[in-house]
Design a protein around this motif. Structure first.
Motif, PDB file in Angstrom:
ATOM      1  N   TYR A   1      34.897   6.619 -15.511  1.00 48.29           N
ATOM      2  CA  TYR A   1      36.200   6.236 -16.619  1.00 48.29           C
ATOM      3  C   TYR A   1      36.478   5.125 -16.154  1.00 48.29           C
ATOM      4  N   TYR A   2      37.128   4.423 -17.875  1.00 51.23           N
ATOM      5  CA  TYR A   2      38.573   3.860 -17.573  1.00 51.23           C
ATOM      6  C   TYR A   2      38.919   4.452 -18.175  1.00 51.23           C
ATOM      7  N   GLY A   3      40.180   5.238 -17.583  1.00 52.25           N
ATOM      8  CA  GLY A   3      40.938   6.038 -18.443  1.00 52.25           C
ATOM      9  C   GLY A   3      40.452   6.573 -19.115  1.00 52.25           C
ATOM     10  N   GLY A   4      40.210   7.145 -20.554  1.00 54.66           N
ATOM     11  CA  GLY A   4      39.811   8.035 -21.260  1.00 54.66           C
ATOM     12  C   GLY A   4      38.878   7.511 -21.969  1.00 54.66           C
ATOM     13  N   PHE A   5      38.139   6.556 -21.769  1.00 56.26           N
ATOM     14  CA  PHE A   5      36.763   5.927 -21.652  1.00 56.26           C
ATOM     15  C   PHE A   5      35.378   6.016 -20.569  1.00 56.26           C
ATOM     16  N   LEU A   6      34.411   6.960 -21.340  1.00 58.69           N
ATOM     17  CA  LEU A   6      33.550   6.782 -20.153  1.00 58.69           C
ATOM     18  C   LEU A   6      32.730   5.544 -20.545  1.00 58.69           C
ATOM     19  N   ALA A   7      32.624   4.792 -18.901  1.00 62.17           N
ATOM     20  CA  ALA A   7      31.868   4.077 -19.294  1.00 62.17           C
ATOM     21  C   ALA A   7      29.955   3.303 -18.772  1.00 62.17           C
ATOM     22  N   LEU A   8      29.965   5.084 -18.111  1.00 57.89           N
ATOM     23  CA  LEU A   8      28.505   5.219 -17.412  1.00 57.89           C
ATOM     24  C   LEU A   8      28.324   6.373 -17.170  1.00 57.89           C
TER      25      LEU A   8
ATOM     26  N   GLY B   1      20.361  -5.741 -16.989  1.00 56.94           N
ATOM     27  CA  GLY B   1      20.160  -4.853 -18.487  1.00 56.94           C
ATOM     28  C   GLY B   1      21.732  -5.937 -19.153  1.00 56.94           C
ATOM     29  N   PRO B   2      22.128  -6.024 -20.150  1.00 58.90           N
ATOM     30  CA  PRO B   2      22.884  -6.569 -21.673  1.00 58.90           C
ATOM     31  C   PRO B   2      24.227  -6.277 -20.839  1.00 58.90           C
ATOM     32  N   SER B   3      25.294  -7.114 -20.987  1.00 60.83           N
ATOM     33  CA  SER B   3      26.881  -7.038 -20.313  1.00 60.83           C
ATOM     34  C   SER B   3      27.197  -6.028 -20.857  1.00 60.83           C
ATOM     35  N   GLY B   4      27.859  -4.919 -20.314  1.00 58.67           N
ATOM     36  CA  GLY B   4      28.246  -4.217 -20.415  1.00 58.67           C
ATOM     37  C   GLY B   4      28.340  -2.799 -20.455  1.00 58.67           C
ATOM     38  N   CYS B   5      26.744  -2.685 -19.374  1.00 61.88           N
ATOM     39  CA  CYS B   5      26.175  -0.973 -19.978  1.00 61.88           C
ATOM     40  C   CYS B   5      26.463  -0.584 -18.162  1.00 61.88           C
ATOM     41  N   GLY B   6      28.046  -1.475 -17.715  1.00 58.00           N
ATOM     42  CA  GLY B   6      27.569  -0.523 -16.299  1.00 58.00           C
ATOM     43  C   GLY B   6      27.303  -1.206 -15.087  1.00 58.00           C
ATOM     44  N   LYS B   7      26.852  -2.381 -14.805  1.00 62.95           N
ATOM     45  CA  LYS B   7      26.000  -2.465 -14.019  1.00 62.95           C
ATOM     46  C   LYS B   7      27.463  -2.630 -12.498  1.00 62.95           C
ATOM     47  N   SER B   8      28.339  -3.381 -12.780  1.00 64.41           N
ATOM     48  CA  SER B   8      29.016  -3.995 -11.869  1.00 64.41           C
ATOM     49  C   SER B   8      30.109  -2.846 -11.383  1.00 64.41           C
ATOM     50  N   THR B   9      30.258  -1.845 -12.394  1.00 63.34           N
ATOM     51  CA  THR B   9      30.844  -0.394 -12.546  1.00 63.34           C
ATOM     52  C   THR B   9      30.090   0.906 -11.882  1.00 63.34           C
ATOM     53  N   LEU B  10      28.825   0.745 -11.361  1.00 63.82           N
ATOM     54  CA  LEU B  10      28.156   0.848 -10.729  1.00 63.82           C
ATOM     55  C   LEU B  10      28.587   0.535  -9.299  1.00 63.82           C
ATOM     56  N   LEU B  11      27.771  -1.071  -9.035  1.00 63.46           N
ATOM     57  CA  LEU B  11      27.888  -1.543  -7.968  1.00 63.46           C
ATOM     58  C   LEU B  11      29.452  -0.711  -7.355  1.00 63.46           C
ATOM     59  N   ARG B  12      30.061  -0.984  -7.233  1.00 69.47           N
ATOM     60  CA  ARG B  12      31.318  -0.537  -7.081  1.00 69.47           C
ATOM     61  C   ARG B  12      31.651  -0.038  -6.529  1.00 69.47           C
ATOM     62  N   CYS B  13      30.991   1.827  -7.463  1.00 70.38           N
ATOM     63  CA  CYS B  13      31.244   3.230  -7.118  1.00 70.38           C
ATOM     64  C   CYS B  13      30.371   2.873  -5.070  1.00 70.38           C
TER      65      CYS B  13
ATOM     66  N   LEU C   1      39.946   0.815  -6.648  1.00 73.60           N
ATOM     67  CA  LEU C   1      41.455  -0.475  -6.345  1.00 73.60           C
ATOM     68  C   LEU C   1      41.206  -0.723  -7.933  1.00 73.60           C
ATOM     69  N   ILE C   2      40.889  -0.371  -9.182  1.00 73.45           N
ATOM     70  CA  ILE C   2      40.673  -0.539 -10.582  1.00 73.45           C
ATOM     71  C   ILE C   2      42.102   0.848 -11.537  1.00 73.45           C
ATOM     72  N   PRO C   3      43.149   0.308 -11.534  1.00 77.62           N
ATOM     73  CA  PRO C   3      44.036   1.150 -12.024  1.00 77.62           C
ATOM     74  C   PRO C   3      43.433   2.279 -13.083  1.00 77.62           C
TER      75      PRO C   3
HETATM   76  P1  ADP Z   1      28.552  -4.982 -16.271  1.00 74.77           P
HETATM   77  O1  ADP Z   1      28.041  -4.775 -15.285  1.00 74.77           O
HETATM   78  O2  ADP Z   1      26.716  -4.457 -17.079  1.00 74.77           O
HETATM   79  O3  ADP Z   1      28.787  -6.126 -17.088  1.00 74.77           O
HETATM   80  P2  ADP Z   1      30.577  -3.340 -16.828  1.00 74.77           P
HETATM   81  O4  ADP Z   1      29.821  -2.383 -15.573  1.00 74.77           O
HETATM   82  O5  ADP Z   1      31.750  -4.823 -16.285  1.00 74.77           O
HETATM   83  O6  ADP Z   1      29.315  -3.654 -16.875  1.00 74.77           O
HETATM   84  O7  ADP Z   1      31.277  -2.901 -17.440  1.00 74.77           O
HETATM   85  C1  ADP Z   1      31.053  -1.398 -18.469  1.00 74.77           C
HETATM   86  C2  ADP Z   1      31.630  -0.670 -19.145  1.00 74.77           C
HETATM   87  O8  ADP Z   1      33.453  -0.943 -18.715  1.00 74.77           O
HETATM   88  C3  ADP Z   1      32.528  -2.334 -19.743  1.00 74.77           C
HETATM   89  O9  ADP Z   1      32.635  -1.602 -21.140  1.00 74.77           O
HETATM   90  C4  ADP Z   1      33.828  -3.176 -19.782  1.00 74.77           C
HETATM   91  O10 ADP Z   1      34.523  -2.784 -21.038  1.00 74.77           O
HETATM   92  C5  ADP Z   1      34.427  -1.852 -19.114  1.00 74.77           C
HETATM   93  N1  ADP Z   1      35.137  -1.624 -18.702  1.00 74.77           N
HETATM   94  C6  ADP Z   1      35.001  -2.537 -16.718  1.00 74.77           C
HETATM   95  N2  ADP Z   1      35.183  -2.785 -15.609  1.00 74.77           N
HETATM   96  C7  ADP Z   1      37.083  -2.692 -16.433  1.00 74.77           C
HETATM   97  C8  ADP Z   1      37.998  -1.901 -16.125  1.00 74.77           C
HETATM   98  N3  ADP Z   1      38.560  -3.028 -15.426  1.00 74.77           N
HETATM   99  N4  ADP Z   1      38.770  -1.142 -17.200  1.00 74.77           N
HETATM  100  C9  ADP Z   1      38.537  -1.544 -18.385  1.00 74.77           C
HETATM  101  N5  ADP Z   1      37.164  -1.115 -18.318  1.00 74.77           N
HETATM  102  C10 ADP Z   1      36.420  -1.715 -18.164  1.00 74.77           C
END
Ligand code: ADP
Length: 275
Positions: A30-37, A54-66, A73-75
């Motif tokens: 989650y980023y705040g209340g938003f379920l990103a992945l 996968g397309p942009s915004g599908c959570g690849k970097s988010t999972l990588l950072r896990c 480090l992301i508030p």
């Molecule tokens: P990808 O790497 O597949 O392009 P991300 O992991 O960067 O996708 O992002 C997944 C979702 O999380 C997107 O909707 C993005 O806007 C959101 N997101 C990513 N980083 C942050 C952040 N630091 N704060 C809020 N939302 C974020």
């Protein structure tokens, strides 16, 4: 042997390789209340290259950072579920995340050498962490392993930032290697590089996987098919509030992913019908 055929050979032998280095069980971010992945289940095989596509915004970097708790480090970022790294739950409160990041190193999209000499780019962190061995040897070995020694050995006092983009990225890989990691996370490591530098970094990854597990986010499907043994395909879906959230759709050997994926979604993405 060309590196394509080397990759085909390696992909054919994955079943005989080692067990999982990471075991991801029901991870949600989650980023705040938003379920990103959404609810990821995945096992990362040891000493292989794994591509996240996968397309942009599908959570690849988010999972990588896990995998090395960089999301800490992301508030507002919150990770739920279980993520085991060699039998330890890395989201256990007793885990030292600084130590974890030494074992699970990271290479970023934009090369980010320290504004220091080439030598210090490698030596600085090991020295700061109390490295007791011979620093000159560590610097040389790390630069050799990152296939950049011959280009920099006569100018170790020059600034790392004065190198070309491709050299800077290999310097950053050398810096990560100097910490003697077990896993390297790479977030689009070639997206800022020209085709020749891209090729060099890809070749380097193929060399490094003898010793390290590499997990790489890439927007370049050719790159995934050239270097990865396994490919994870992510996509987005619309939630009940109309927001897009990311999900892992398929994790398959790369040869299978690009020839006969198991899912219709991956098939459509790979054949260029969306994304
Ligand atoms: P990808 O790497 O597949 O392009 P991300 O992991 O960067 O996708 O992002 C997944 C979702 O999380 C997107 O909707 C993005 O806007 C959101 N997101 C990513 N980083 C942050 C952040 N630091 N704060 C809020 N939302 C974020």
């Amino acid at each position: 042997m060309s590196y394509n055929s080397r990759n085909q050979r390696d992909s054919a032998t994955i079943n005989q390789k080692n067990q999982a280095v990471f075991n991801v069980e029901g991870v949600k971010v989650y980023y705040g209340g938003f379920l990103a992945l959404l609810d990821v289940h995945l096992q990362i095989p040891d000493k292989e290259i794994i591509a996240f596509i996968g397309p942009s915004g599908c959570g690849k970097s988010t999972l990588l950072r896990c995998f090395n708790r960089m999301n800490d480090l992301i508030p507002g970022a919150k990770v739920e579920g279980r993520l085991h790294y060699r039998d330890r739950n890395i989201y256990d409160s007793r885990i030292n995340s600084v130590k974890l990041r030494r074992q699970v190193g990271m290479v970023f999209q934009r090369p980010n050498p320290f504004p220091k000499s080439i030598y210090e780019n490698i030596a600085f962190s090991p020295r700061a962490n109390g490295y007791k061995g011979n620093l000159d040897e560590l610097v040389e070995n790390s630069l050799r392993r990152a296939a950049i020694w011959n280009e920099v050995k006569d100018k170790l006092k020059a600034k790392g930032t004065a190198l070309s983009g491709g050299q800077q990225q290999r310097l950053c890989i050398a810096r990560a290697i100097a910490m003697k990691p077990d896993v390297l996370l790479m977030d689009e490591p070639c997206s800022a590089l020209d085709p020749i530098s891209t090729r060099q970094v890809e070749e380097l990854c193929l060399e490094l996987k003898e010793q390290y597990t590499i997990i790489m986010v890439t927007h370049n499907m050719q790159q995934a098919s050239r270097v990865a043994d396994w490919t994870a395909f992510f996509n987005t879906e619309i939630d009940e509030y109309g927001k897009r959230r990311g999900k892992l759709v398929e994790f398959s050997p790369t040869v299978q992913m690009f020839n006969s994926p198991n899912t219709q979604e991956a098939q459509e993405y790979i054949s260029g019908r969306f994304g």
